[in-house]
Design an enzyme around this catalytic site. Structure first.
Site, PDB file in Angstrom:
ATOM      1  N   GLU A  13      80.571   2.509 -30.182  1.00 32.71           N
ATOM      2  CA  GLU A  13      81.032   1.231 -29.606  1.00 32.71           C
ATOM      3  C   GLU A  13      80.335   0.048 -30.241  1.00 32.71           C
ATOM      4  O   GLU A  13      80.727  -1.099 -30.046  1.00 32.71           O
ATOM      5  CB  GLU A  13      80.699   1.185 -28.104  1.00 32.71           C
ATOM      6  CG  GLU A  13      81.391   2.223 -27.285  1.00 32.71           C
ATOM      7  CD  GLU A  13      80.796   2.309 -25.902  1.00 32.71           C
ATOM      8  OE1 GLU A  13      81.432   1.828 -24.954  1.00 32.71           O
ATOM      9  OE2 GLU A  13      79.695   2.872 -25.754  1.00 32.71           O
ATOM     10  N   CYS A  47      88.484   6.833 -27.148  1.00 27.14           N
ATOM     11  CA  CYS A  47      88.778   6.690 -25.724  1.00 27.14           C
ATOM     12  C   CYS A  47      88.942   5.235 -25.325  1.00 27.14           C
ATOM     13  O   CYS A  47      89.116   4.919 -24.158  1.00 27.14           O
ATOM     14  CB  CYS A  47      87.727   7.382 -24.873  1.00 27.14           C
ATOM     15  SG  CYS A  47      86.098   6.678 -25.106  1.00 27.14           S
ATOM     16  N   ASN A  51      87.215  -0.614 -27.058  1.00 27.48           N
ATOM     17  CA  ASN A  51      87.182  -1.786 -26.179  1.00 27.48           C
ATOM     18  C   ASN A  51      85.939  -2.615 -26.487  1.00 27.48           C
ATOM     19  O   ASN A  51      85.990  -3.843 -26.565  1.00 27.48           O
ATOM     20  CB  ASN A  51      87.144  -1.359 -24.704  1.00 27.48           C
ATOM     21  CG  ASN A  51      88.310  -0.488 -24.337  1.00 27.48           C
ATOM     22  OD1 ASN A  51      89.306  -0.478 -25.042  1.00 27.48           O
ATOM     23  ND2 ASN A  51      88.203   0.271 -23.256  1.00 27.48           N
ATOM     24  N   ASP A  52      84.825  -1.912 -26.640  1.00 21.32           N
ATOM     25  CA  ASP A  52      83.590  -2.617 -26.981  1.00 21.32           C
ATOM     26  C   ASP A  52      83.466  -2.836 -28.482  1.00 21.32           C
ATOM     27  O   ASP A  52      83.022  -3.894 -28.915  1.00 21.32           O
ATOM     28  CB  ASP A  52      82.378  -1.839 -26.457  1.00 21.32           C
ATOM     29  CG  ASP A  52      82.144  -2.112 -24.985  1.00 21.32           C
ATOM     30  OD1 ASP A  52      82.202  -3.293 -24.594  1.00 21.32           O
ATOM     31  OD2 ASP A  52      81.918  -1.162 -24.223  1.00 21.32           O
ATOM     32  N   ARG A 102      84.619   7.964 -16.709  1.00 20.03           N
ATOM     33  CA  ARG A 102      83.651   6.850 -16.621  1.00 20.03           C
ATOM     34  C   ARG A 102      82.791   7.056 -15.378  1.00 20.03           C
ATOM     35  O   ARG A 102      83.097   6.531 -14.309  1.00 20.03           O
ATOM     36  CB  ARG A 102      84.393   5.511 -16.499  1.00 20.03           C
ATOM     37  CG  ARG A 102      85.091   5.017 -17.762  1.00 20.03           C
ATOM     38  CD  ARG A 102      85.690   3.634 -17.541  1.00 20.03           C
ATOM     39  NE  ARG A 102      86.070   2.990 -18.776  1.00 20.03           N
ATOM     40  CZ  ARG A 102      87.278   3.102 -19.362  1.00 20.03           C
ATOM     41  NH1 ARG A 102      88.221   3.835 -18.805  1.00 20.03           N
ATOM     42  NH2 ARG A 102      87.528   2.465 -20.488  1.00 20.03           N
ATOM     43  N   ARG A 111      81.081  10.828 -19.465  1.00 17.69           N
ATOM     44  CA  ARG A 111      80.142   9.884 -20.075  1.00 17.69           C
ATOM     45  C   ARG A 111      79.051   9.564 -19.069  1.00 17.69           C
ATOM     46  O   ARG A 111      79.337   9.340 -17.885  1.00 17.69           O
ATOM     47  CB  ARG A 111      80.909   8.609 -20.441  1.00 17.69           C
ATOM     48  CG  ARG A 111      80.020   7.496 -20.915  1.00 17.69           C
ATOM     49  CD  ARG A 111      80.811   6.330 -21.397  1.00 17.69           C
ATOM     50  NE  ARG A 111      81.323   5.519 -20.305  1.00 17.69           N
ATOM     51  CZ  ARG A 111      82.106   4.458 -20.470  1.00 17.69           C
ATOM     52  NH1 ARG A 111      82.493   4.120 -21.687  1.00 17.69           N
ATOM     53  NH2 ARG A 111      82.518   3.752 -19.453  1.00 17.69           N
ATOM     54  N   ARG A 169      85.527  -9.274 -24.517  1.00 19.82           N
ATOM     55  CA  ARG A 169      86.788  -8.577 -24.216  1.00 19.82           C
ATOM     56  C   ARG A 169      87.463  -9.099 -22.946  1.00 19.82           C
ATOM     57  O   ARG A 169      88.655  -8.878 -22.735  1.00 19.82           O
ATOM     58  CB  ARG A 169      86.536  -7.073 -24.095  1.00 19.82           C
ATOM     59  CG  ARG A 169      85.615  -6.703 -22.962  1.00 19.82           C
ATOM     60  CD  ARG A 169      85.057  -5.297 -23.122  1.00 19.82           C
ATOM     61  NE  ARG A 169      85.771  -4.321 -22.331  1.00 19.82           N
ATOM     62  CZ  ARG A 169      85.384  -3.056 -22.170  1.00 19.82           C
ATOM     63  NH1 ARG A 169      84.289  -2.616 -22.777  1.00 19.82           N
ATOM     64  NH2 ARG A 169      86.063  -2.227 -21.436  1.00 19.82           N
ATOM     65  N   HIS A 228      87.746  -4.338 -17.272  1.00 23.25           N
ATOM     66  CA  HIS A 228      87.854  -3.124 -16.452  1.00 23.25           C
ATOM     67  C   HIS A 228      88.892  -3.221 -15.341  1.00 23.25           C
ATOM     68  O   HIS A 228      89.473  -2.218 -14.948  1.00 23.25           O
ATOM     69  CB  HIS A 228      86.476  -2.692 -15.949  1.00 23.25           C
ATOM     70  CG  HIS A 228      85.699  -2.013 -17.041  1.00 23.25           C
ATOM     71  ND1 HIS A 228      84.783  -2.682 -17.805  1.00 23.25           N
ATOM     72  CD2 HIS A 228      85.794  -0.775 -17.570  1.00 23.25           C
ATOM     73  CE1 HIS A 228      84.312  -1.862 -18.731  1.00 23.25           C
ATOM     74  NE2 HIS A 228      84.907  -0.694 -18.610  1.00 23.25           N
TER      75      HIS A 228
HETATM   76  C1  PEP Z   1      85.199   1.372 -24.793  1.00 26.68           C
HETATM   77  O1  PEP Z   1      84.302   0.542 -24.929  1.00 26.68           O
HETATM   78  O2  PEP Z   1      86.186   1.461 -25.565  1.00 26.68           O
HETATM   79  C2  PEP Z   1      85.168   2.322 -23.673  1.00 26.68           C
HETATM   80  C3  PEP Z   1      86.035   3.303 -23.584  1.00 26.68           C
HETATM   81  O3  PEP Z   1      84.238   2.108 -22.682  1.00 26.68           O
HETATM   82  P1  PEP Z   1      84.422   1.006 -21.535  1.00 26.68           P
HETATM   83  O4  PEP Z   1      85.821   0.465 -21.617  1.00 26.68           O
HETATM   84  O5  PEP Z   1      84.170   1.645 -20.230  1.00 26.68           O
HETATM   85  O6  PEP Z   1      83.394  -0.006 -21.898  1.00 26.68           O
HETATM   86 MG    MG Z   2      82.544   0.677 -23.732  1.00 25.36          MG
END
Ligand code: PEP
Ligand code: MG
Length: 576
Positions: free
Chosen positions: A433, A504, A456-457, A298, A334, A467, A191
């Site tokens: 995710e 996203c 991302n997840d 977010r 979200r 990650r 993040h």
């Molecule tokens: C993701 O997991 O791709 C996502 C957009 O959520 P975050 O990055 O906030 O976990």
């Molecule tokens: Mg995520």
């Protein structure tokens, strides 16, 4: 000869400035017997005075840059430095034991902190223990003449060099002075990396050895485009990078021209490009970026920017601001996704062995329905002011989704019955995710208006590779044929049921992934605002009719990420 450090390119751009190492100095000391206790008491009084001046300066900066809430903590620190009980006990120990000031300050601080920490029924007092330790660290740094680094004190151009950078450290960065970020830990989708992109600060993460290689004050070239940093560059390197920085600025200016243009491929196919935000403070950058909507707000950053749960009214204002400022364009918010690397200290969540696999996001919301219902009410009320979609993070099973939807419907019915105006059609969606949600997409697609793929997840869970952990970043493979196959399955399953699919995760703005995702028929690409125009530019040069074959070939004919990359590069060379 410069020293080269390589890492993961996390935020585009090139920054050149002196290193500001965010590393705590060694504050260890020895217990000593002194012959002149009064001299120690005086030394301590001077250190306290300097501490007060420093804290006042930090407080003023925090007030100006971050607002009154964030500045409040420094009032507590100032009160602590001058606490008469504390001072009296420290001075008594110096006199009674003829010890040095450092020893007495540390001993008394340890006793105070232990007493506060023992107040298990009073979270407020427990938190004050951290203040006692923080203040003592500052006083010791002056006694020992080893200054502490502090982001709030930065007032000239710097490249911040740090072992780790939490999302709250990142929130303190002043983009006028911070020309680059270089971090030992982390991955491209941690993040803090995502936030550095939002702030448009060039960043390299996962460098492993930046803090052990770079000295405070050394000149650093930070190349966020290629994931490289050079310490003590020579004249030739400086000239070369200044030119590269100028070229990048020129390229950005060209992309700017696409700001108000639609997103269409070379052969006229339309795509939707949206931006991701954390709080309404990110909206000006979105409006500047030419995004056609917000694909991910977010909302947990509203919770993280506060020292208590934000009220329904506070949240309502933030959500309303987003839909209103987007002026009819779609905004997807979200629900809270706390957990993983996003902590909320005031909730005192249990410490877990595997936070990313633990109590997180919708799992917390379904358990703490008081928090969830408050958020849903704020969202439903804000829906009256624009085009609002709500999505649930980290859904793993149909039961979770159904429970979340039931709670949403209950709150909506209550509001409607109370005569509150709500949006005519609030779209409900879920994030994909978790591999189980992706595999089971056909079932989920029947029950939502849209999917948003959180790569991302999804990538970290598919490869079992954290990650944010640079040691396993080689396993974090967005272009792997199996992952591409999984994403394609989600898109096709959704379309079979008339459900639209957004992405996203950061992959949506990845210039190698974009042609593949276009070929799979992804409906919406939502990304850091800074990637929107470069992606529109790329799409404009691509012939969409050739991309279905490209995606199929990547999924069916390739065995490795490198093969997929080569395939895309070949196509881009022929078309772009
Ligand atoms: C993701 O997991 O791709 C996502 C957009 O959520 P975050 O990055 O906030 O976990
Ligand atoms: Mg995520």
């Amino acid at each position: 000869m410069s020293t080269k450090i390589t890492g993961i390119a996390a935020s585009d751009g090139i920054g050149i400035a002196k290193a500001y190492t965010l590393v705590d100095p060694d504050l260890s000391f020895e217990k000593k017997t002194v012959t002149d206790p009064q001299a120690e008491i005086d030394r301590l009084a001077t250190a306290r005075q300097v501490t007060v001046t420093e804290l006042e300066e930090i407080k003023a900066k925090a007030l100006a840059n971050l607002g009154p809430k964030e500045a409040e903590v420094f009032d507590a620190h100032l009160a602590m430095v001058n606490d008469p009980d504390f001072i009296q006990q420290v001075e008594a120990e110096i006199k009674q034991q003829s010890c040095n000031a450092e020893t007495a300050q540390q001993d008394v601080a340890d006793q105070f902190a232990a007493t506060l920490e023992a107040m298990t029924d009073n979270a407020y007092m427990q938190e004050r223990a951290a203040d006692v330790r923080d203040v003592t660290k500052r006083v010791l740094s002056h006694l020992l003449n080893r200054p502490l680094p502090d982001l709030a004190l930065v007032d000239s151009p710097v490249v911040v060099v740090s072992h780790d950078l939490t999302p709250s450290d990142t929130a303190q960065l002043d983009r006028h002075f911070v020309k680059g970020i270089l971090v030992d830990l982390g991955g491209r989708t941690s993040h803090s990396a995502i936030m550095s992109r939002t702030l448009e600060i060039p960043a390299v993460v996962g460098s492993e050895k930046a803090t052990t290689t770079i000295q405070d004050g050394q000149t650093v070239i930070l190349d966020g485009l290629h994931g490289v940093a050079l310490a003590d560059p020579d004249e030739h390197e400086l000239t070369d990078y200044k030119k590269q920085a100028a070229d990048f600025a020129e390229q950005k200016a060209l992309w700017e021209q696409l700001k108000d243009q639609p997103t269409v491929s070379k052969d006229g196919q339309s795509f939707m490009l949206a931006a991701n935000i954390g709080t309404p403070a990110d909206l000006p950058a979105v409006l500047k970026s030419g995004a056609e909507g917000i694909g991910l707000f977010r909302s947990e950053f509203l919770y993280m920017d506060s020292d208590q749960l934000p009220s329904e009214e506070t949240q309502f204002k933030a959500y309303k601001a987003a839909v209103e400022q987007m002026d009819g364009k779609p905004v997807v918010i979200r629900t809270m996704d706390i957990g993983g690397d996003k902590d909320l200290p005031y909730m005192q969540l249990p410490k877990e062995m595997n936070p990313f696999l633990g109590y997180r996001a919708i799992r917390i919301s379904l358990k703490r329905q008081d928090i969830f219902r408050t958020q849903l009410r704020a969202l439903i009320r804000a829906s009256a002011f624009g085009d609002l979609g709500i999505m649930f993070p980290m859904i793993a099973t149909l039961e979770e989704l159904r429970q979340a939807k039931t709670i949403f419907n209950e709150e909506k019915t209550k509001l409607v019955e109370a005569g509150v105006k709500v949006g005519e059609k609030i779209k409900l969606g879920m994030m994909i995710e978790i591999p189980n949600a992706a595999i089971f997409a056909d079932h989920f697609a029947k029950e939502v208006d849209f999917f948003s793929i959180g790569t991302n997840d999804l990538i970290q869970y598919t490869f079992a590779a954290d990650r944010g952990n640079e040691r396993v970043s080689y396993l974090y493979q967005p272009y792997h044929p199996s992952l591409l196959g999984l994403i394609n399955h989600v898109i096709k399953a959704a379309h079979r049921h008339g459900t639209s699919v957004a992405m996203c995760g950061e992959m949506a703005g990845d210039q190698t992934a974009v042609p593949l995702l276009m070929g799979m028929g992804l409906d919406e690409f939502s990304m850091s605002a800074t990637s929107v125009l470069k992606t529109r530019n790329l799409m404009k040069h691509l012939d969409a009719s050739t991309l279905t074959d490209l995606a199929e070939s990547a999924i069916n004919d390739c065995e490795t990420s490198d093969q997929v990359k080569a395939l895309v590069e070949k196509l881009k060379t022929s078309q772009v």
